[in-house]
Each structure stands twice: as structure tokens, then as C-alpha cells.
Scaffold this active site. Sequence first.
Site, short mmCIF file in Angstrom:
data_model
loop_
_atom_site.label_atom_id
_atom_site.label_comp_id
_atom_site.label_asym_id
_atom_site.label_seq_id
_atom_site.Cartn_x
_atom_site.Cartn_y
_atom_site.Cartn_z
N GLU A 1 -47.20 -54.82 8.69
CA GLU A 1 -46.70 -55.60 7.75
C GLU A 1 -45.01 -55.64 7.68
O GLU A 1 -44.36 -54.41 7.71
CB GLU A 1 -47.23 -54.81 6.35
CG GLU A 1 -48.58 -54.89 6.32
CD GLU A 1 -48.98 -54.37 5.04
OE1 GLU A 1 -49.55 -54.98 4.31
OE2 GLU A 1 -48.90 -53.32 4.78
N THR B 1 -44.56 -59.81 2.93
CA THR B 1 -44.65 -59.36 4.21
C THR B 1 -45.34 -60.14 5.03
O THR B 1 -46.18 -61.05 4.85
CB THR B 1 -45.43 -58.03 4.55
OG1 THR B 1 -46.65 -57.96 3.88
CG2 THR B 1 -44.46 -57.02 3.71
N ASN C 1 -47.80 -60.34 8.28
CA ASN C 1 -48.68 -59.20 8.72
C ASN C 1 -49.45 -59.68 9.91
O ASN C 1 -49.62 -60.92 10.51
CB ASN C 1 -50.10 -59.18 7.54
CG ASN C 1 -49.46 -58.92 6.05
OD1 ASN C 1 -48.95 -57.95 5.93
ND2 ASN C 1 -49.92 -59.56 5.27
#
Length: 327
Positions: A269, A222, A224
Amino acid sequence: MTSSPEAARPDAQPVFVLEPGKPVPADLRGRVLALGNFDGVHRGHAELARAAGEMAAQQGTSAAALTFEPHPRSVFRPEQPVFRLTPESIKVALLADLGLSPSFVIAFDRAVAGIPAEAFVDDLLLGQLGAAGLVCGYDFHFGKGRTGSPEMLQARAGHAGIPVAVVPPFTFLGEPVSSTLVRTALEAGDVDHAAALLGRPWFVRGEIVHGDKRGRDLGYPTANMHLGHDCRLRFGIYAVRMKIDGVWHDGVASFGSRPTFDDGAPKLETFVFDFSGDLYGKTVDVAFVAFLRGEAKFDSLEALIAQMDADSASARGILAATPAFLP
């Protein structure tokens, strides 16, 4: 309203910070001014911009915005920060997209709040800015004790020969559009309703930062991002689009405290579909297209991964049926 997330680019937009007594360059004076906080730059604000543009054409000049930073409520009630829909840079860019440029930004503090309404009109609007016309909403109040009203503005500026247009409540889908209503929708996770009120998907902008790399181990690396401490978007999973280097990419995002792992500080995320580039340090936009589900705690990593697979499939389906954002 035709504004879209791509309208608010991170490059500089015309801004003039206005302070009491500060000279305003001659080429910036004499505009028709749309007045307001403009948080969210929603459909109602677009109506103010339209009215200002019409008046400016009649007056043979251009339209600009007069707004306040920080949001006045953060000055008077810092312990209860307002959920900002659009930070200053995004707000100014969206206003420019509506034809309000430059944005005259009043550096709001208690001293500015203490300026009598009469002086606000005479010294600031008519004196410093040399306004050729004024446009405000029906509920616009200003000056010490918020004693300035649209009616007072019409009377005082009108006495000086300056036209004032007061825009009535703007309704969409049977309800009056307001920043408060947009905030309420986002707090409930109803990003569809928020987008309808705004005239575009709600989006955030921020820098991609390093996380705990846990997503990589789960098969979902992900990107972030930390959102503002005042953000009250409902915790949950969303179908999103992320703008990277000017291009929108589909994805699925989690906003919340990660109860399966650490119940930590809220974080956004985003798993970007079919993307493998390095995003660390980049400033990106994330637009919220649909709410998928609330945040949940899972008893096992296997259960979490199965749910993430399902969330990704749902997001892909929704985004495939969502028209592409403009370049």
C-alpha cells in the site's frame, strides 16, 4: 553497472522462446551467448554482460542472453517457490539494457531438465543457436543431473572452435554478489544493501487495484498492489518512489498484513506524496529506497495516524536527500 528501475519498461523487449528442435531465425543465430538464470540482474550479471560484449566485439557479432523460465527451482520444488527478484518481463528488459538482446528463453520443464549436458551444448547452443561464443559464471551448471559444468562447456565447445569465457565470482564491498544474497537482504528489509548488490534500487511492478478505502478515512489514500505469492520482502514501512506514466514520485509504503485491522493477505500500500490522480488499473513500478520500521499493531487509530505522520516525515527527508532517478 548503470541499470536503473526506469530501464525496465513495460513495453515489449526482444524475446525468443527456445524449444528443443525449434528453428531459430537466421538473423538471430551466431550471437555470443551469456548463460544463466539472471534473477535480479545484479552486478555479477552485469559482469557477464560486459564479458559477452567484449567477446562479441572480437567475433564481429552481438551479445544475447540465454535464460530459463520459469525458475528451475519452481519446477523441482513447487512447494518451496523461490523468491523471484525479477519476473521475466523485467528481467528481459534489464538484460537488454545491459546489451544482451534478444533474450533466448528456454521454457524450462522436467523434459528440458532431462536433456543430457552434451546434447544441451551440441544440439541447442551450437546447433539451434549457432553460438559464436559462450560466457557463463563459475557456478553455472546445466543438463540432466546438472552434470554440465563450466569446465565441460569449455572442453566441448572449445573442441568445436567456439570460445568460452568463465567469469569468476564478482565481489562488491568485499562480498561475492549473488541472487541469494540479494534475497537475504530483502528478507531482512535491508533494501540499501540489496540496492548496492543490484546496482540500482530493487523495484516491483504491478497493477493498482481497489482496496478497502480505509486509507482515505485516515488521511492517507493509498495505491494498492498485490505482489507475487513468493515475495518474502520483510513486512514493514518503506520510503519509496513510484513510477507513474514515466515519472517518478516520492512516497511511503507499507508491505504486510495490516495487523491493526485484519491480518489479511500481504499487500503493498503506497501513499504517493502530493499526488491526486486516479491510479486504478494503471501498471506502475515501486522502487524501495529505505526501510523505516517493522510492521506494528496499534491500540488506536489516533496512535496509528500519529505514526503515519512520522513515517511520512521520515520518508520525505530521506527521499529529499536521495538523487533523482533518471527519466
